[in-house]
Design a protein around this motif. Structure first.
Motif, PDB file in Angstrom:
ATOM      1  N   SER A  49      -2.169  14.152  -9.146  1.00  0.00           N
ATOM      2  CA  SER A  49      -1.590  13.536 -10.373  1.00  0.00           C
ATOM      3  C   SER A  49       0.072  13.236  -9.851  1.00  0.00           C
ATOM      4  O   SER A  49       0.450  13.788  -8.982  1.00  0.00           O
ATOM      5  CB  SER A  49      -1.923  14.182 -11.392  1.00  0.00           C
ATOM      6  N   ASP A  50       0.500  12.617 -10.759  1.00  0.00           N
ATOM      7  CA  ASP A  50       2.012  12.361 -10.833  1.00  0.00           C
ATOM      8  C   ASP A  50       2.712  13.421 -10.435  1.00  0.00           C
ATOM      9  O   ASP A  50       2.594  14.572 -11.081  1.00  0.00           O
ATOM     10  CB  ASP A  50       2.621  11.580 -11.938  1.00  0.00           C
ATOM     11  N   GLY A  51       3.802  13.575  -9.557  1.00  0.00           N
ATOM     12  CA  GLY A  51       4.447  14.745  -9.332  1.00  0.00           C
ATOM     13  C   GLY A  51       3.963  15.625  -8.198  1.00  0.00           C
ATOM     14  O   GLY A  51       4.800  16.686  -7.760  1.00  0.00           O
ATOM     15  N   ASP A  52       2.781  15.326  -7.738  1.00  0.00           N
ATOM     16  CA  ASP A  52       2.134  16.078  -6.659  1.00  0.00           C
ATOM     17  C   ASP A  52       2.561  15.413  -5.291  1.00  0.00           C
ATOM     18  O   ASP A  52       2.685  14.222  -5.299  1.00  0.00           O
ATOM     19  CB  ASP A  52       0.768  16.084  -6.723  1.00  0.00           C
ATOM     20  N   GLN A  53       3.161  16.264  -4.210  1.00  0.00           N
ATOM     21  CA  GLN A  53       3.065  15.844  -2.852  1.00  0.00           C
ATOM     22  C   GLN A  53       1.514  15.813  -2.245  1.00  0.00           C
ATOM     23  O   GLN A  53       0.863  16.657  -2.285  1.00  0.00           O
ATOM     24  CB  GLN A  53       3.890  16.893  -2.194  1.00  0.00           C
ATOM     25  N   VAL A  54       1.452  14.704  -1.699  1.00  0.00           N
ATOM     26  CA  VAL A  54       0.100  14.471  -0.813  1.00  0.00           C
ATOM     27  C   VAL A  54       0.560  14.442   0.468  1.00  0.00           C
ATOM     28  O   VAL A  54       1.407  13.697   0.996  1.00  0.00           O
ATOM     29  CB  VAL A  54      -0.654  13.076  -1.371  1.00  0.00           C
ATOM     30  N   MET A  55      -0.209  15.053   1.313  1.00  0.00           N
ATOM     31  CA  MET A  55      -0.074  15.088   2.770  1.00  0.00           C
ATOM     32  C   MET A  55      -1.359  14.459   3.426  1.00  0.00           C
ATOM     33  O   MET A  55      -2.311  15.203   3.063  1.00  0.00           O
ATOM     34  CB  MET A  55       0.148  16.486   3.494  1.00  0.00           C
ATOM     35  N   TYR A  56      -1.187  13.389   4.177  1.00  0.00           N
ATOM     36  CA  TYR A  56      -2.488  12.840   4.505  1.00  0.00           C
ATOM     37  C   TYR A  56      -2.178  12.170   5.716  1.00  0.00           C
ATOM     38  O   TYR A  56      -1.121  11.767   6.339  1.00  0.00           O
ATOM     39  CB  TYR A  56      -2.815  11.775   3.539  1.00  0.00           C
ATOM     40  N   HIS A  57      -3.406  11.833   6.742  1.00  0.00           N
ATOM     41  CA  HIS A  57      -3.420  11.230   7.940  1.00  0.00           C
ATOM     42  C   HIS A  57      -3.904   9.863   7.338  1.00  0.00           C
ATOM     43  O   HIS A  57      -4.866   9.734   6.577  1.00  0.00           O
ATOM     44  CB  HIS A  57      -4.283  11.687   8.810  1.00  0.00           C
ATOM     45  N   CYS A  58      -3.487   8.548   8.118  1.00  0.00           N
ATOM     46  CA  CYS A  58      -3.838   7.340   7.746  1.00  0.00           C
ATOM     47  C   CYS A  58      -4.113   6.454   8.910  1.00  0.00           C
ATOM     48  O   CYS A  58      -3.217   6.564   9.856  1.00  0.00           O
ATOM     49  CB  CYS A  58      -2.902   6.905   6.730  1.00  0.00           C
ATOM     50  N   THR A  59      -5.434   5.930   9.072  1.00  0.00           N
ATOM     51  CA  THR A  59      -5.503   5.019  10.068  1.00  0.00           C
ATOM     52  C   THR A  59      -5.958   3.591   9.512  1.00  0.00           C
ATOM     53  O   THR A  59      -7.122   3.627   8.538  1.00  0.00           O
ATOM     54  CB  THR A  59      -6.604   5.569  10.829  1.00  0.00           C
ATOM     55  N   ILE A  60      -5.384   2.512   9.854  1.00  0.00           N
ATOM     56  CA  ILE A  60      -5.528   1.219   9.380  1.00  0.00           C
ATOM     57  C   ILE A  60      -6.462   0.361  10.469  1.00  0.00           C
ATOM     58  O   ILE A  60      -6.037   0.355  11.570  1.00  0.00           O
ATOM     59  CB  ILE A  60      -4.343   0.516   8.832  1.00  0.00           C
ATOM     60  N   ARG A  61      -7.553  -0.219  10.063  1.00  0.00           N
ATOM     61  CA  ARG A  61      -8.150  -0.887  10.599  1.00  0.00           C
ATOM     62  C   ARG A  61      -8.430  -2.389  10.254  1.00  0.00           C
ATOM     63  O   ARG A  61      -8.404  -2.504   8.969  1.00  0.00           O
ATOM     64  CB  ARG A  61      -9.779  -0.455  11.418  1.00  0.00           C
ATOM     65  N   THR A  62      -8.942  -3.427  11.093  1.00  0.00           N
ATOM     66  CA  THR A  62      -9.550  -4.620  10.484  1.00  0.00           C
ATOM     67  C   THR A  62     -10.691  -4.471  10.316  1.00  0.00           C
ATOM     68  O   THR A  62     -11.547  -3.319  10.599  1.00  0.00           O
ATOM     69  CB  THR A  62      -9.340  -5.529  11.496  1.00  0.00           C
ATOM     70  N   LEU A  63     -11.381  -5.373   9.646  1.00  0.00           N
ATOM     71  CA  LEU A  63     -12.791  -5.268   9.159  1.00  0.00           C
ATOM     72  C   LEU A  63     -13.758  -5.200  10.271  1.00  0.00           C
ATOM     73  O   LEU A  63     -14.861  -4.715  10.411  1.00  0.00           O
ATOM     74  CB  LEU A  63     -13.169  -6.629   8.107  1.00  0.00           C
ATOM     75  N   ASP A  64     -13.400  -5.719  11.397  1.00  0.00           N
ATOM     76  CA  ASP A  64     -14.127  -5.516  12.734  1.00  0.00           C
ATOM     77  C   ASP A  64     -13.851  -4.386  13.523  1.00  0.00           C
ATOM     78  O   ASP A  64     -14.274  -4.366  14.753  1.00  0.00           O
ATOM     79  CB  ASP A  64     -13.908  -6.759  13.515  1.00  0.00           C
TER      80      ASP A  64
END
Length: 633
Positions: A49-64
């Motif tokens: 929720s607001d005020g929380d720190q989120v730590m994450y990995h992110c990978t962005i791909r095209t639809l193919d």
């Protein structure tokens, strides 16, 4: 009934917080523009929720399936997870809406239309040229963890996550001495430095011995607290703890604040230093003798020479008995008292004191040379707060007032005007809770209160603050406009401030009210006229030739060869035994001295240019010279 419900609904709507920018952005989300597919379930029952720190990995791909961008090392990234704070960090709309649906450890795939990621109109997050921001994309998100954090720097460059709460509320600051356990890792988990065994890491606040961001975070920690402090490269200054920082993007410091020693720069210039060497009882500063109290202390006084020569020790030279003194009465050196007021019962402190706050302005022990820096080891055994007047009758209150006033008078005669003023003002504050029961008590109460206001006015005059002296006199004259002593003292304050017409008016009014004060008032008027003439004489000399040149000629202001002369009047304090029922002198005991050689230090003014002797009464001065119609450019 319907009207009441409508009113209640209207009241509730008025209390609603205004919509944030993120709330306004979320209203642009349309059905089907953001889709979520769960790839691995998370754990726990709460979501971010607001005020929380989120730590994450992110990978962005095209639809193919083509990888556009990733934080993972195996997919071309640097291996460092992203850290952001919901409601604080700039974030694409899809993630802003998606994170509150995820659990810790969850992996999910978000399918986003362009308006939900970087293709959003006025998107707060920018991307490099060539990024397919106009395409529909897949965002694979692994939420590693989320937690509440304290924002230390506004740009989110320093954040703190508390893992174990500390004790008390006091936190370290410059120049405190600190002991900590520290484990530092880079954003991708590589160990940088470890001080978790043997002796805790020791450093002094404000000495650049640890990175700036770490010090900022630790400045919010209490004793015993454990926390993770996240510091970006901007706040990773070079220091003995981490000598090289150029190649490090961010560091996660796992910190335990083991202990800190309170060190106080009391004057703010490094000359009077109080260092706590043994903790006391209670909480700082609530349990310190900040107000005037009766204190019991043991102390050892030493010269700051190579031998640390001891010149006095209460445990040896006072038959083992502690020193007993009342604070606020000038009974110990000023530096000694200032530091003792900042101590807790049972505390032991080492105080380093310059000569002007030690014995240069206080009776000096025979074995202490003039101009010597001093070190005291002080132990505050206990203290007793000054008694209030609860349960006192009027006579007991007035007897206590006489004692306090007598102490103030002694301090005034010793030239300790600040301390004297504090005594008088203390009584005046307490008088707000005193209610006389009959006319005799009322008259005594009123006369004593007037006397104290005039003593405060005398202190302000000695301290070189005539405007405040005038205010104190006005408190008497507002209630009794014919109070002769108040008129006299206010006249002297007006004269000190350069308000000659107001001063003259007060002195003339004295003679009208009380003929017995005529000689005093006339003496004051003579001095006033002399002072005014001296001022005009100096002014004419300094402005000589300024207004008698022909048009187009340049005139130069003359410079006086004589220094500014200051009138010294004896601002006597009042003991109260010479007032009649109207507050007028029963015997004309108001004196005026014109002594040019004995000028109070508070009135000694350094010349600051040719106008310094006339302002703020310069307007009146030009009028007196007949120059009020001229404009000086």
């Amino acid at each position: 009934m319907g009207v009441d419900e409508d009113s209640e609904q209207e009241f509730k709507s008025q209390k609603k917080k205004p919509a944030s920018d993120d709330d306004k952005r979320k209203k642009k989300i349309t059905p089907g523009s953001l889709m979520k597919a769960l790839m691995r379930p998370g754990s726990g029952e709460k979501t971010p929720s607001d005020g929380d720190q989120v730590m994450y990995h992110c990978t962005i791909r095209t639809l193919d399936g083509v990888v556009v961008e990733s934080t993972r090392a195996e997919l071309g990234g640097n291996g460092t997870p992203i850290r952001q704070v919901l409601g604080k960090s700039k974030m694409i709309l899809g993630l802003l809406e998606g994170f509150p649906t995820m659990f810790s450890g969850e992996v999910a795939m978000f399918k986003m239309k362009p308006e939900l990621h970087y293709g959003e109109e006025n998107c707060p997050v920018t991307v490099a040229d060539g990024f397919p921001k106009d395409d529909e994309l897949h965002f694979e998100i692994e939420l590693i963890e989320f937690s509440k954090v304290k924002v230390i720097s506004e740009d989110l460059g320093v954040l703190k996550k508390v893992t174990v709460e500390g004790q008390g509320w006091e936190t370290p600051r410059e120049p405190y001495e600190v002991k900590v356990w520290i484990l530092a890792k880079s954003g991708d988990g590589k160990l940088i430095v470890s001080h978790t065994q043997g002796e805790p890491f020791f450093f002094t606040f404000g000495k650049s011995e640890v990175p700036e961001g770490l010090e900022m975070g630790m400045g919010t920690m209490s004793r015993g607290e454990k926390a993770v402090i996240y510091v970006t490269n901007k706040y990773l200054t070079q220091c003995p703890l981490i000598p090289t920082v150029e190649s490090i993007e961010e560091v996660h410091f796992e910190v335990e604040l083991v202990h800190f020693v309170q060190v106080r720069d009391v004057l703010g210039d490094g000359r009077l230093i109080k260092r706590r060497i043994h903790d006391g009882r209670g909480e700082f500063p609530m349990d310190c003798p900040l107000r005037d109290s009766l204190l019991h202390v043991h102390y050892k006084g030493m010269l700051l020479n190579a031998e640390k020569t001891v010149f006095y020790d209460t445990k040896v030279d006072n038959n083992g008995q502690p020193l007993e003194f009342r604070s606020g009465e000038g009974l110990v050196p000023e530096g000694f008292e200032m530091c003792t007021r900042l101590m807790l019962p049972g505390e032991i402190a080492l105080v380093t004191c310059p000569p002007d706050y030690a014995y240069d302005k206080f009776p000096r022990p025979a074995n202490v040379p003039q101009g010597a820096d001093i070190q005291w080891e002080i132990e505050l055994l206990d203290y007793e707060k000054q008694k209030d007047w609860t349960g006192f009758n009027f006579r007991e209150i007035m007897e206590d007032v006489e004692k306090i006033k007598g102490t103030g008078n002694r301090l005034f005669k010793e030239g300790k005007y600040e301390l004297a003023k504090a005594k008088y003002e203390h009584v005046l504050r307490e008088f707000n809770h005193v209610n006389p029961q009959d006319d005799d008590e009322g008259k005594e109460f009123s006369n004593t209160r007037n006397l104290l206001h005039l003593n405060v006015a005398a202190c302000f005059l000695k301290m070189g603050e005539p405007r405040k002296s005038i205010e104190a006199c006005n408190k008497v004259l507002d209630a009794n406009p014919v109070h002769v002593k108040a008129l006299y003292r206010r006249g002297m304050a007006y004269m000190s401030a350069g308000d000659f017409e107001e001063a003259r008016e007060d002195f003339n009014k004295m003679m009208t009210i009380d003929k017995s004060s005529e000689s005093t008032a006339k003496a004051a008027l003579v001095s006033l006229n002399k002072e005014e003439q001296e001022l005009h004489k100096r002014a004419r000399k300094q402005f000589k030739g300024l207004f008698d040149k022909k048009p187009g000629e340049i005139a130069e202001a003359g410079v006086s060869d004589t220094g500014d002369q200051v009138l010294d009047e004896s601002h006597e304090i009042d003991d109260g035994d010479d007032l009649d029922s109207n507050g007028n002198p029963a015997t004309a005991r108001i004196h005026l001295q014109s002594n040019k050689e004995n000028v109070p230090q508070a009135n000694a003014q350094t010349r600051m240019g040719f106008l310094s002797g006339f302002w703020p009464s310069g307007r009146r001065f030009f009028t007196a010279l007949g120059l009020d119609r001229c404009t000086i450019l």
